[in-house]
Design an enzyme around this catalytic site. Structure first.
Site, PDB file in Angstrom:
ATOM      1  CG  HIS A   3      -6.317   2.974   8.189  1.00 43.76           C
ATOM      2  ND1 HIS A   3      -5.137   2.269   8.088  1.00 43.76           N
ATOM      3  CD2 HIS A   3      -6.145   4.100   7.459  1.00 43.76           C
ATOM      4  CE1 HIS A   3      -4.286   2.941   7.324  1.00 43.76           C
ATOM      5  NE2 HIS A   3      -4.866   4.056   6.927  1.00 43.76           N
TER       6      HIS A   3
ATOM      7  CB  SER B 124       0.506   2.760   6.855  1.00 40.22           C
ATOM      8  OG  SER B 124      -0.870   2.589   6.995  1.00 40.22           O
TER       9      SER B 124
END
Ligand code: PNS
Length: 165
Positions: free
Chosen positions: A18, A129
């Protein structure tokens, strides 16, 4: 005119992938608003305030980044904030169908907001994630895939006695 993009996601938790996308996005946009939104298809590990704190700490050194959370439609939020683009990271082909569907739905809902896909750095192409949480849960070493604050929080969550990971 300032070029503003929303970078939406669950960020549960933020990963180095990210961060890489935000850094690349800052080459294209003046402001990137990193926004935690609800993904109804996912059960979250961390509550929104904790996710937000991890995002803030991980991205604090970058100028031009703002943080927010929103419970509703992404395109409504983008309009409210005066953003003209939605930024999304694309890793492998496996991301494509979901991202394509979401981008087309968002375009149907608001034709003035464009989705911009950026490729993550090759180092992060296999990370997500979800996979990081799974590895951390079973004691896998994920230290070089997440910011230090996330590493600490995952350790606290899954191995509070300091047994492993
Ligand atoms: O990190 P994620 O979970 O892949 O992010 C998905 C997210 C949160 C960006 C997406 O689920 C979303 O935009 N949620 C808000 C509701 C919405 O506008 N959905 C898209 C059109 S139906």
């Amino acid at each position: 005119m300032k070029r503003i993009a929303i970078y939406p996601g669950s960020f549960d938790p933020v990963t180095n992938g990210h961060i890489d996308i935000v850094q690349r996005g800052l080459q294209l946009f003046d402001t990137i608003i990193v926004t935690i939104l609800v993904n109804p298809g996912k059960k979250s590990l961390f509550p929104v305030p904790k996710r937000m704190a991890m995002l803030r700490e991980s991205l604090s050194s970058l100028a031009g980044v703002e943080f927010d959370s929103y419970d509703g439609l992404l395109v409504d939020y983008a309009k409210q904030r005066g953003a003209t683009a939605v930024l999304r990271g694309m890793r492998a082909v496996s991301d494509f169908e979901y991202e394509f569907q979401m981008a087309l739905m968002n375009r149907k809902l608001d034709r003035d907001i464009q989705t911009v896909f950026l490729m993550t750095g090759l180092r992060w192409i296999f990370t997500s994630s979800s996979i990081i949480k799974e590895a951390a849960q079973f004691g896998g070493d994920i230290e070089d895939m997440v910011p230090p604050v996330v590493y600490r929080e995952l350790k606290k969550k899954f191995h509070p006695t300091g047994s492993s990971a």
